[in-house]
Design a protein around this motif. Structure first.
Motif, mmCIF file in Angstrom:
data_model
loop_
_atom_site.group_PDB
_atom_site.id
_atom_site.type_symbol
_atom_site.label_atom_id
_atom_site.label_comp_id
_atom_site.label_asym_id
_atom_site.label_seq_id
_atom_site.Cartn_x
_atom_site.Cartn_y
_atom_site.Cartn_z
ATOM 1 N N GLN A 290 0.830 -1.195 0.000
ATOM 2 C CA GLN A 290 0.000 0.000 0.000
ATOM 3 C C GLN A 290 0.867 1.247 0.000
ATOM 4 N N PRO B 204 -6.580 -4.503 0.504
ATOM 5 C CA PRO B 204 -6.345 -5.663 1.365
ATOM 6 C C PRO B 204 -7.581 -6.010 2.197
ATOM 7 N N ARG C 292 -7.488 -7.782 5.027
ATOM 8 C CA ARG C 292 -7.124 -7.744 6.446
ATOM 9 C C ARG C 292 -7.769 -8.889 7.228
ATOM 10 N N THR C 293 -7.799 -10.066 6.623
ATOM 11 C CA THR C 293 -8.299 -11.255 7.308
ATOM 12 C C THR C 293 -7.207 -12.309 7.303
#
Length: 121
Positions: free
Chosen positions: A60, A83, A85-86
């Motif tokens: 990013q 993203p 984010r998991t």
């Protein structure tokens, strides 16, 4: 239906020594894969070579991505997205967001309940 993740996949073919700049939101990360030929990839903060069968990733905050083909041209896949984010749990060809789902898929596969879902035609 809702969009699960804001993603884009570009199939880019460049003539020898030609370049293209693709704007990428700073909240996205991504990758570039060489399909044929070779070339170079550059972001505002990094540069790299994309050899035949090459792979490059970027994080990013990079902004635009520049792809430049080598002396014989090149074809590249550029994937960018926000993203998730998991967490990701991997086992063989299975990838899920939790361990229980991976375990369940592996058990279903070994018991024959996938009915050829993982077999190419």
């Amino acid at each position: 239906m809702r969009e699960a993740a804001n993603t884009h996949l570009y199939d880019i073919t460049l003539a020898p020594n030609r370049r293209v700049e693709v704007p990428v939101p700073v909240t996205f990360r991504g990758f570039a894969i060489t399909v044929s030929g070779a070339g170079h990839i550059a972001t505002p903060t990094t540069t790299g070579t994309l050899s035949p069968i090459g792979l490059a990733t970027f994080e990013q905050g990079e902004g635009a991505v520049e792809l430049r083909a080598g002396e014989h041209g090149g074809q590249f896949l550029l994937g960018v997205g926000r993203p998730l984010r998991t967490p990701a749990y991997l086992y063989g060809g299975f990838c899920f967001s939790d361990r229980a789902r991976v375990t369940n898929a592996v058990e279903r596969y070994h018991s024959g309940h996938m009915h050829g879902a993982l077999t190419a035609p």
